[in-house]
Design a protein around this motif. Structure first.
Motif, mmCIF file in Angstrom:
data_model
loop_
_atom_site.group_PDB
_atom_site.id
_atom_site.type_symbol
_atom_site.label_atom_id
_atom_site.label_comp_id
_atom_site.label_asym_id
_atom_site.label_seq_id
_atom_site.Cartn_x
_atom_site.Cartn_y
_atom_site.Cartn_z
ATOM 1 N N ILE A 4 1.292 -7.724 10.690
ATOM 2 C CA ILE A 4 0.486 -6.689 10.036
ATOM 3 C C ILE A 4 -0.888 -7.290 9.758
ATOM 4 O O ILE A 4 -1.054 -8.512 9.746
ATOM 5 C CB ILE A 4 1.133 -6.188 8.722
ATOM 6 N N THR A 5 -1.861 -6.438 9.536
ATOM 7 C CA THR A 5 -3.206 -6.905 9.193
ATOM 8 C C THR A 5 -3.426 -6.671 7.715
ATOM 9 O O THR A 5 -3.239 -5.554 7.219
ATOM 10 C CB THR A 5 -4.270 -6.159 10.015
ATOM 11 N N ASP A 58 -0.013 0.058 3.119
ATOM 12 C CA ASP A 58 1.064 0.861 2.549
ATOM 13 C C ASP A 58 2.380 0.516 3.239
ATOM 14 O O ASP A 58 2.414 0.311 4.456
ATOM 15 C CB ASP A 58 0.774 2.347 2.794
ATOM 16 N N GLY A 59 3.459 0.465 2.470
ATOM 17 C CA GLY A 59 4.762 0.173 3.033
ATOM 18 C C GLY A 59 5.080 -1.319 3.061
ATOM 19 O O GLY A 59 6.129 -1.715 3.558
ATOM 20 N N ASP A 86 1.637 -5.823 -5.100
ATOM 21 C CA ASP A 86 1.802 -4.455 -4.603
ATOM 22 C C ASP A 86 0.642 -4.043 -3.699
ATOM 23 O O ASP A 86 -0.472 -4.567 -3.818
ATOM 24 C CB ASP A 86 1.882 -3.477 -5.780
ATOM 25 N N SER A 87 0.900 -3.072 -2.841
ATOM 26 C CA SER A 87 -0.112 -2.629 -1.878
ATOM 27 C C SER A 87 -1.317 -1.963 -2.533
ATOM 28 O O SER A 87 -2.381 -1.901 -1.917
ATOM 29 C CB SER A 87 0.508 -1.675 -0.849
ATOM 30 N N ASP A 88 -1.187 -1.506 -3.761
ATOM 31 C CA ASP A 88 -2.329 -0.848 -4.409
ATOM 32 C C ASP A 88 -3.092 -1.764 -5.371
ATOM 33 O O ASP A 88 -4.027 -1.334 -6.028
ATOM 34 C CB ASP A 88 -1.895 0.430 -5.122
ATOM 35 N N TYR A 89 -2.744 -3.055 -5.443
ATOM 36 C CA TYR A 89 -3.452 -4.002 -6.312
ATOM 37 C C TYR A 89 -4.668 -4.561 -5.579
ATOM 38 O O TYR A 89 -4.559 -4.971 -4.421
ATOM 39 C CB TYR A 89 -2.523 -5.145 -6.736
ATOM 40 N N GLN A 122 11.200 -1.110 1.262
ATOM 41 C CA GLN A 122 12.055 0.069 1.445
ATOM 42 C C GLN A 122 12.077 0.846 0.136
ATOM 43 O O GLN A 122 12.550 0.343 -0.874
ATOM 44 C CB GLN A 122 13.480 -0.358 1.822
ATOM 45 N N ARG A 123 11.528 2.029 0.118
ATOM 46 C CA ARG A 123 11.543 2.869 -1.078
ATOM 47 C C ARG A 123 12.905 3.528 -1.202
ATOM 48 O O ARG A 123 13.613 3.713 -0.215
ATOM 49 C CB ARG A 123 10.445 3.938 -1.008
ATOM 50 N N ALA A 124 13.289 3.881 -2.414
ATOM 51 C CA ALA A 124 14.599 4.481 -2.659
ATOM 52 C C ALA A 124 14.457 5.741 -3.504
ATOM 53 O O ALA A 124 13.503 5.893 -4.269
ATOM 54 C CB ALA A 124 15.504 3.485 -3.380
ATOM 55 N N THR A 125 15.424 6.606 -3.380
ATOM 56 C CA THR A 125 15.560 7.765 -4.243
ATOM 57 C C THR A 125 16.838 7.552 -5.041
ATOM 58 O O THR A 125 17.888 7.252 -4.459
ATOM 59 C CB THR A 125 15.681 9.060 -3.415
#
Length: 147
Positions: A4-5, A58-59, A86-89, A122-125
């Motif tokens: 990934i980049t 993201d992801g 985290d990807s948004d930090y 892996q996101r979860a519900t």
């Protein structure tokens, strides 16, 4: 697996430092260096500056892991390990180091202090239920399966 980049922004306090990099072709983690000098007393902890910020796609997350040599030889480890970026930090990456050894440990600017390992998330519900299925282990935990 394709790499990934990750965008990386060198901060002013990291201007002359190497960016995180893999030490060998088979290395799982990128070595990270300290952007500050300090001494960690026995039992002390400190969020060590690295001189860079990153933008993780993201992801994905980036896990922060201890360096095995520092842990074995000096008792220096990363708290909250593996830590997650985290990807948004977008702030400066800092490495929470702790001295579990019995002697003070000096960290020089530019010393390798941790490893960064990118990982898919892996996101979860969550599905609330009134009971769970039975298993052989059941509610046994914390050593219940043997030594």
């Amino acid at each position: 697996m394709n790499p990934i980049t990750i965008a990386i922004h060198r901060l002013a306090n990291g201007a002359d430092l190497p960016l995180p990099a893999y030490a060998t072709a088979g290395a799982a983690g990128m070595d990270v260096v300290a952007a500050e000098a300090l001494t960690l007393a026995p039992g002390a902890r400190h969020a060590v500056a690295t001189g860079f910020a990153i933008a993780i796609p993201d992801g994905f997350e980036v896990q922060v892991r201890p360096r095995s040599g520092l842990a074995l030889k000096h008792g220096i480890t990363c708290l909250n390990s593996p830590g997650t970026i985290d990807s948004d930090y977008r702030g400066e990456v800092k490495i929470i180091l702790a001295n579990l050894g019995d002697a003070a440990f000096a960290i020089a600017r530019g010393d390798r202090i941790a490893q960064l390992v990118p990982a898919a998330v892996q996101r979860a519900t969550l599905n609330e239920v009134t009971s769970l299925d039975e298993t052989e282990r059941g509610m046994g935990g914390f050593g219940s399966t043997g030594v």
